[in-house]
Design a protein around this motif. Sequence first.
Motif, PDB file in Angstrom:
ATOM      1  N   LEU A  49       0.830  -1.204   0.000  1.00  0.00           N
ATOM      2  CA  LEU A  49       0.000   0.000   0.000  1.00  0.00           C
ATOM      3  C   LEU A  49       0.862   1.251   0.000  1.00  0.00           C
ATOM      4  O   LEU A  49       0.562   2.228  -0.711  1.00  0.00           O
ATOM      5  CB  LEU A  49      -0.929  -0.021   1.208  1.00  0.00           C
ATOM      6  N   TYR A  50       1.934   1.255   0.773  1.00  0.00           N
ATOM      7  CA  TYR A  50       2.836   2.406   0.774  1.00  0.00           C
ATOM      8  C   TYR A  50       3.504   2.579  -0.582  1.00  0.00           C
ATOM      9  O   TYR A  50       3.580   3.697  -1.115  1.00  0.00           O
ATOM     10  CB  TYR A  50       3.887   2.230   1.866  1.00  0.00           C
ATOM     11  N   LEU A  51       3.976   1.475  -1.166  1.00  0.00           N
ATOM     12  CA  LEU A  51       4.672   1.562  -2.456  1.00  0.00           C
ATOM     13  C   LEU A  51       3.748   2.039  -3.572  1.00  0.00           C
ATOM     14  O   LEU A  51       4.222   2.611  -4.560  1.00  0.00           O
ATOM     15  CB  LEU A  51       5.269   0.203  -2.822  1.00  0.00           C
ATOM     16  N   SER A  52       2.435   1.810  -3.428  1.00  0.00           N
ATOM     17  CA  SER A  52       1.516   2.240  -4.482  1.00  0.00           C
ATOM     18  C   SER A  52       1.454   3.752  -4.611  1.00  0.00           C
ATOM     19  O   SER A  52       0.976   4.261  -5.624  1.00  0.00           O
ATOM     20  CB  SER A  52       0.115   1.687  -4.204  1.00  0.00           C
ATOM     21  N   TYR A  56       8.995   3.546  -7.431  1.00  0.00           N
ATOM     22  CA  TYR A  56       9.976   2.592  -6.904  1.00  0.00           C
ATOM     23  C   TYR A  56      10.384   1.638  -8.019  1.00  0.00           C
ATOM     24  O   TYR A  56       9.535   1.012  -8.653  1.00  0.00           O
ATOM     25  CB  TYR A  56       9.380   1.815  -5.730  1.00  0.00           C
ATOM     26  N   ASP A  57      11.698   1.539  -8.259  1.00  0.00           N
ATOM     27  CA  ASP A  57      12.212   0.719  -9.359  1.00  0.00           C
ATOM     28  C   ASP A  57      12.971  -0.519  -8.890  1.00  0.00           C
ATOM     29  O   ASP A  57      13.691  -1.128  -9.678  1.00  0.00           O
ATOM     30  CB  ASP A  57      13.108   1.557 -10.265  1.00  0.00           C
ATOM     31  N   LEU A  58      12.823  -0.905  -7.641  1.00  0.00           N
ATOM     32  CA  LEU A  58      13.452  -2.095  -7.052  1.00  0.00           C
ATOM     33  C   LEU A  58      14.933  -1.910  -6.709  1.00  0.00           C
ATOM     34  O   LEU A  58      15.506  -2.751  -6.015  1.00  0.00           O
ATOM     35  CB  LEU A  58      13.322  -3.331  -7.969  1.00  0.00           C
ATOM     36  N   PHE A  59      15.546  -0.847  -7.205  1.00  0.00           N
ATOM     37  CA  PHE A  59      16.976  -0.662  -6.984  1.00  0.00           C
ATOM     38  C   PHE A  59      17.284   0.592  -6.174  1.00  0.00           C
ATOM     39  O   PHE A  59      18.259   0.631  -5.419  1.00  0.00           O
ATOM     40  CB  PHE A  59      17.724  -0.606  -8.327  1.00  0.00           C
ATOM     41  N   ASN A  60      16.467   1.619  -6.327  1.00  0.00           N
ATOM     42  CA  ASN A  60      16.659   2.873  -5.615  1.00  0.00           C
ATOM     43  C   ASN A  60      15.575   3.041  -4.562  1.00  0.00           C
ATOM     44  O   ASN A  60      14.501   2.427  -4.654  1.00  0.00           O
ATOM     45  CB  ASN A  60      16.621   4.055  -6.592  1.00  0.00           C
ATOM     46  N   PRO A  61      15.814   3.856  -3.544  1.00  0.00           N
ATOM     47  CA  PRO A  61      14.785   4.066  -2.520  1.00  0.00           C
ATOM     48  C   PRO A  61      13.503   4.615  -3.132  1.00  0.00           C
ATOM     49  O   PRO A  61      13.532   5.382  -4.100  1.00  0.00           O
ATOM     50  CB  PRO A  61      15.437   5.081  -1.568  1.00  0.00           C
ATOM     51  N   SER A 269      10.252  -2.806 -14.065  1.00  0.00           N
ATOM     52  CA  SER A 269      10.753  -2.324 -12.767  1.00  0.00           C
ATOM     53  C   SER A 269       9.991  -1.106 -12.258  1.00  0.00           C
ATOM     54  O   SER A 269      10.566  -0.230 -11.619  1.00  0.00           O
ATOM     55  CB  SER A 269      12.256  -1.997 -12.859  1.00  0.00           C
ATOM     56  N   HIS A 270       8.692  -1.064 -12.521  1.00  0.00           N
ATOM     57  CA  HIS A 270       7.834  -0.013 -11.965  1.00  0.00           C
ATOM     58  C   HIS A 270       7.004  -0.626 -10.840  1.00  0.00           C
ATOM     59  O   HIS A 270       5.793  -0.818 -10.968  1.00  0.00           O
ATOM     60  CB  HIS A 270       6.930   0.573 -13.044  1.00  0.00           C
ATOM     61  N   MET A 271       7.667  -0.930  -9.738  1.00  0.00           N
ATOM     62  CA  MET A 271       6.997  -1.640  -8.664  1.00  0.00           C
ATOM     63  C   MET A 271       5.941  -0.792  -7.977  1.00  0.00           C
ATOM     64  O   MET A 271       4.935  -1.320  -7.482  1.00  0.00           O
ATOM     65  CB  MET A 271       8.032  -2.124  -7.639  1.00  0.00           C
ATOM     66  N   GLY A 272       6.115   0.500  -7.922  1.00  0.00           N
ATOM     67  CA  GLY A 272       5.090   1.362  -7.354  1.00  0.00           C
ATOM     68  C   GLY A 272       3.813   1.314  -8.169  1.00  0.00           C
ATOM     69  O   GLY A 272       2.713   1.211  -7.617  1.00  0.00           O
ATOM     70  N   TYR A 273       3.954   1.355  -9.488  1.00  0.00           N
ATOM     71  CA  TYR A 273       2.798   1.264 -10.385  1.00  0.00           C
ATOM     72  C   TYR A 273       2.126  -0.097 -10.247  1.00  0.00           C
ATOM     73  O   TYR A 273       0.898  -0.193 -10.197  1.00  0.00           O
ATOM     74  CB  TYR A 273       3.257   1.488 -11.821  1.00  0.00           C
ATOM     75  N   ALA A 274       2.921  -1.167 -10.175  1.00  0.00           N
ATOM     76  CA  ALA A 274       2.373  -2.512 -10.020  1.00  0.00           C
ATOM     77  C   ALA A 274       1.639  -2.659  -8.695  1.00  0.00           C
ATOM     78  O   ALA A 274       0.602  -3.325  -8.618  1.00  0.00           O
ATOM     79  CB  ALA A 274       3.495  -3.546 -10.130  1.00  0.00           C
ATOM     80  N   SER A 275       2.165  -2.042  -7.632  1.00  0.00           N
ATOM     81  CA  SER A 275       1.490  -2.097  -6.341  1.00  0.00           C
ATOM     82  C   SER A 275       0.136  -1.395  -6.402  1.00  0.00           C
ATOM     83  O   SER A 275      -0.846  -1.870  -5.819  1.00  0.00           O
ATOM     84  CB  SER A 275       2.365  -1.461  -5.261  1.00  0.00           C
ATOM     85  N   ALA A 276       0.071  -0.284  -7.119  1.00  0.00           N
ATOM     86  CA  ALA A 276      -1.207   0.407  -7.287  1.00  0.00           C
ATOM     87  C   ALA A 276      -2.194  -0.476  -8.051  1.00  0.00           C
ATOM     88  O   ALA A 276      -3.378  -0.555  -7.709  1.00  0.00           O
ATOM     89  CB  ALA A 276      -0.997   1.732  -8.010  1.00  0.00           C
ATOM     90  N   MET A 277      -1.713  -1.167  -9.080  1.00  0.00           N
ATOM     91  CA  MET A 277      -2.574  -2.090  -9.825  1.00  0.00           C
ATOM     92  C   MET A 277      -3.094  -3.203  -8.917  1.00  0.00           C
ATOM     93  O   MET A 277      -4.253  -3.615  -9.015  1.00  0.00           O
ATOM     94  CB  MET A 277      -1.804  -2.690 -10.999  1.00  0.00           C
ATOM     95  N   ALA A 278      -2.228  -3.712  -8.049  1.00  0.00           N
ATOM     96  CA  ALA A 278      -2.638  -4.791  -7.153  1.00  0.00           C
ATOM     97  C   ALA A 278      -3.750  -4.345  -6.216  1.00  0.00           C
ATOM     98  O   ALA A 278      -4.710  -5.095  -5.954  1.00  0.00           O
ATOM     99  CB  ALA A 278      -1.432  -5.290  -6.355  1.00  0.00           C
ATOM    100  N   TRP A 279      -3.658  -3.129  -5.714  1.00  0.00           N
ATOM    101  CA  TRP A 279      -4.691  -2.650  -4.795  1.00  0.00           C
ATOM    102  C   TRP A 279      -5.996  -2.361  -5.521  1.00  0.00           C
ATOM    103  O   TRP A 279      -7.077  -2.564  -4.967  1.00  0.00           O
ATOM    104  CB  TRP A 279      -4.193  -1.426  -4.043  1.00  0.00           C
TER     105      TRP A 279
END
Length: 308
Positions: A49-52, A56-61, A269-279
């Motif tokens: 939920l925070y990452l959404s 976040y690209d899995l490599f940088n904060p 490597s768009h983990m923030g975008y993927a997290s938003a999709m998951a929610w």
Amino acid sequence: MTTTIARPAEAPPAAARPKRQREGAAWVFLSPWVLGAIGLTLLPMAVSLYLSFTDYDLFNPPHWVGLRNYTQMFTEDPRYWRSVVTTLTYVVIAVPLQLALALAVALALKSMRRGRAFYRSAFYAPSLLGASMSIALVWRAIFNDGGTVDNLLGTGGWVNKPGWSLLAVALLTVWQFGAPMVIFLAGLQQIPGELYEAAAVDGASRWRQFVSITVPMLSPVLFFNLVLQTIQAFQVFTPAFAISAGKGGPADSTLVYTMYLYDRGFVASHMGYASAMAWVLLVVIGVVTAVLFRTSRAWVFYASEGER
């Protein structure tokens, strides 16, 4: 001189033990589940939920971006909406066909006198094997150019045709009808035989008995299977990934929601975008489930009116 042997004091009954002691024992036994739920479910969900709300690209904060992932998803990403349409189409095709086939086989097994246990196990086996990548690859070979379907029907491989590829994915799900079939069979065995005998005396046909007795009496089981299979269908991944070789093709015809989520999160490597999709998927599944429960009042029959 007689010797008296003192008996050991008996343990007090469970009801006489302090409440705190009983609760402590309960938490000891529950602790593996509690730790697993926190470490493997609740904590990852909170992080997701925070990452959404971050980039976040899995490599940088992660970098906080607020609602940008959600606005981009709904207004700037046409592939996202194609994945939504593809998933909804898949759910509409796969779930009714799977439940219809499961009910038909359950009715056939119920009327069998010999070999019921063998056929029940045989029909259930695809539910254990169908979710594996190996079976999905075999399914791709069957529906590919020069495969079994091409040789039998002469229509060419379905895998490479945008209008047919999603149907090949749905048929793999339909083939895994064993689990709902077993549940249907258990429900059919709970229907009193006297109802069918009375209907037969009144001259009711097999179809009338099915419509007027089987369907109403089986409606709670049908509702259970409908909810369960709908939730699973929204999360389909392995069949579509294997049949399309992980690309969602041809022309994004098999790009289901979870595959696009995987592409955004682990390929791009768009983990923030993927997290938003998951929610968003979680919310949609919750809404669909709530709608099914709401509409069930009109067609699900329970023996006791107080349970409705």
